[in-house]
Design an enzyme around this catalytic site. Sequence first.
Site, PDB file in Angstrom:
ATOM      1  CD  GLU A 106      -1.869  -2.384   1.187  1.00 20.10           C
ATOM      2  OE1 GLU A 106      -0.735  -2.708   1.616  1.00 20.10           O
ATOM      3  OE2 GLU A 106      -2.730  -3.225   0.905  1.00 20.10           O
ATOM      4  CG  HIS A 176     -11.617  -7.563   5.835  1.00 16.41           C
ATOM      5  ND1 HIS A 176     -10.911  -8.352   6.703  1.00 16.41           N
ATOM      6  CD2 HIS A 176     -11.014  -7.712   4.619  1.00 16.41           C
ATOM      7  CE1 HIS A 176      -9.938  -8.962   6.048  1.00 16.41           C
ATOM      8  NE2 HIS A 176      -9.975  -8.582   4.782  1.00 16.41           N
TER       9      HIS A 176
END
Lengths: 372, 345
Positions: A106, A176
Amino acid sequence: MKSLLKLHSLKSFLRPSLPSAIAHGLPGRQSSHFTYVPDTVAEAEGETVRQNLFQSINSALDFALATDDSAVIFGEDVGFGGVFRCTVGLQDKYGKDRVFNTPLCEQGIAGFAIGVAVGGATSIAEMQFADYIFPAFDQIVNEAAKYRYRSGNLFDCGKLTIRAPCGAVGHGALYHSQSPEAYFAHTPGLKIVVPRGPIKAKGLLLSCIRDDNPCIFLEPKVLYRSAVEMVPTKEYTLPLSSADIVDEGDDITLLGWGTQVHVLREVAQIARQQLNVSCEVIDLVTILPWDRQTVFNSVKKTGRLIIAHEAPITNGFGAEIAAAVQNECFLHLEAPIERVCGFDTPFPHVFEPFYLPDKWRCFSAIKKLLNY
Amino acid sequence: MAGRLSWSAISVARRSFGLQLRGSQAQLINSRTLSSALGEEQPNFPGSRSKWTEKLEFVQPDLYDGIPVYRVMNRKGEVIDPAYDPKLEKDTLVKMYKRMTMLNTMDRIMYESQRQGRISFYMTNYGEEGTHIGSAAALDDNDLVYGQYREAGVLMWRGFPLDRFMNQCYGNEGDMGKGRQMPVHYGSTEHKFVTISSPLATQMPQAVGTAYAFKRAQNGLCVICYFGEGTSSEGDAHAAFNFSATLDCPIIFFCRNNGYAISTPTSEQYRGDGVAARGPAYGMATIRVDGNDVFAVYNATKAARHLAVTENRPVLIEAMTYRPTLPSHPTPPHTPGEDRALHPL
């Protein structure tokens, strides 16, 4: 940063029958905590098509690529369409040099994305989940947000947009489900946008892509499939930093963004039916820079404000709004500003229903404020 | 170590070893289909190219001699192999020499200015003049530079005037950066030099992104990204190397290995054979050069640029230098802590 669960979400796409599907809003125990209220558009907006959130985002990305040869889209698994299908078909249509996979990193995606923008191209990066955006925090906060400032406007990365799925999904647990908007809202130089449905998402995403500042576009992942609207097929943009009054009312202002807007609309309905109370529901839409005037005007009218968001209450963006509103609307307030938010714990798995600022917690807050 | 292997031999050894255990696992599964798919003669796992081995053998990091240091001149400044004399024009050579000495002079004045409290901060370039001028001279002046903070010579080569250096360090009204950053955070669109940012290594994946944009724009340019060996420990360095290789970006990574990150010596920074040894592991063409040999730096950068631009490949250059301490400086020699010492905080 990719986890097994991330892999599950991928598998669940490939085999939708798997009950653990994160990418699907499947019914049953994992049913939604809200009732989706679709937006509509006037006939004057022209032809519409039935689309869910990922399809309208796909349409926005399609226009972004079609109208700007420099535009590129990239991220983990973006090439085959992304684990949430937002980029599906785009690589076939525009080629591997414009829609492509990156390594699983990322911070690299964010840094690369900034560089693409500095190099003069339109840069659209995808973080597979907002929960995994934190390795990119330095690049976003120290680099993207400060690029123009620190160079005296010699260089900038205004052509950068970072998309990331955020928020509760019913079974995403602590890695999540997060809503990280407040972390980034502490950073001047960024724009942060959260759409509440497909129509808004398409116009807002195109606005972010074309805005001359780095934007973070947080997509409530539970809406990808569950939110369906008749979306204009044409290319259109919607203004940033402009809140929407989605339901007008006089007695109390309910303020949220993303999925929470739908919770609040249902709460407003319950309040009308059970308490004969008229709620004004506002979708903040843009977290930074936020539309202060629309919120202030509403609170001055109603005298009461409830802010609801999924992120933990402490230092959530609701805290900033509450501070600003008390400063601006103090003599108009009939009750203290109330925040109904996630609790100060990691986002729970099996106890998600107890964590979320659901309609009953919000309804309870309405009664509390009315009886103050 | 009984017999030292060559660099290529060890890379073969590493490749072949890596799959040995996986091979035995595959045999345990003993599926005929699987075995046939993997190949009896040669394994064909998707993540690597190699051979089978039945020897349980670890690849040791000190099995080989290390990547050699490319040089053109000996310690006396004589060209060793005339074939590698870049044969630069006299004017170019004089310009290179003048810029190196001017950089040195500017450093001395600015260093003293900082010590006198006229500016808040400064970083000298002593000992690294050859890396700056040698690399800058080999580039196209329109190649975009992402620096770290110790690349003033590159800007100087491209004609960034002394008064603009001063404007930035003093944060006066002439500073293009509007007095927003501490000294030495230069930037210039005119000289294709991205404004310096204090966080280390953040410039590296950004440089890769710009190189990708350049590749798509087919402008015939590359990006050069300078960084120190200390910075190579940051996660962004890994990200940059890996992205540049997988996305085929025309970029030169130029590592200035001067032996110290502020005060931390390389022995406390990494254990492998410097930064260059990582290049092949990432799939990058790599060279190590004597950073004090301006011709070696020039030749290496010129060849790297050719590779980057014609083949859209990243190239890693590790320039070995030494950053001497100022004679007047109180810190002991061989622990050049001057950067932090110049910091008033």
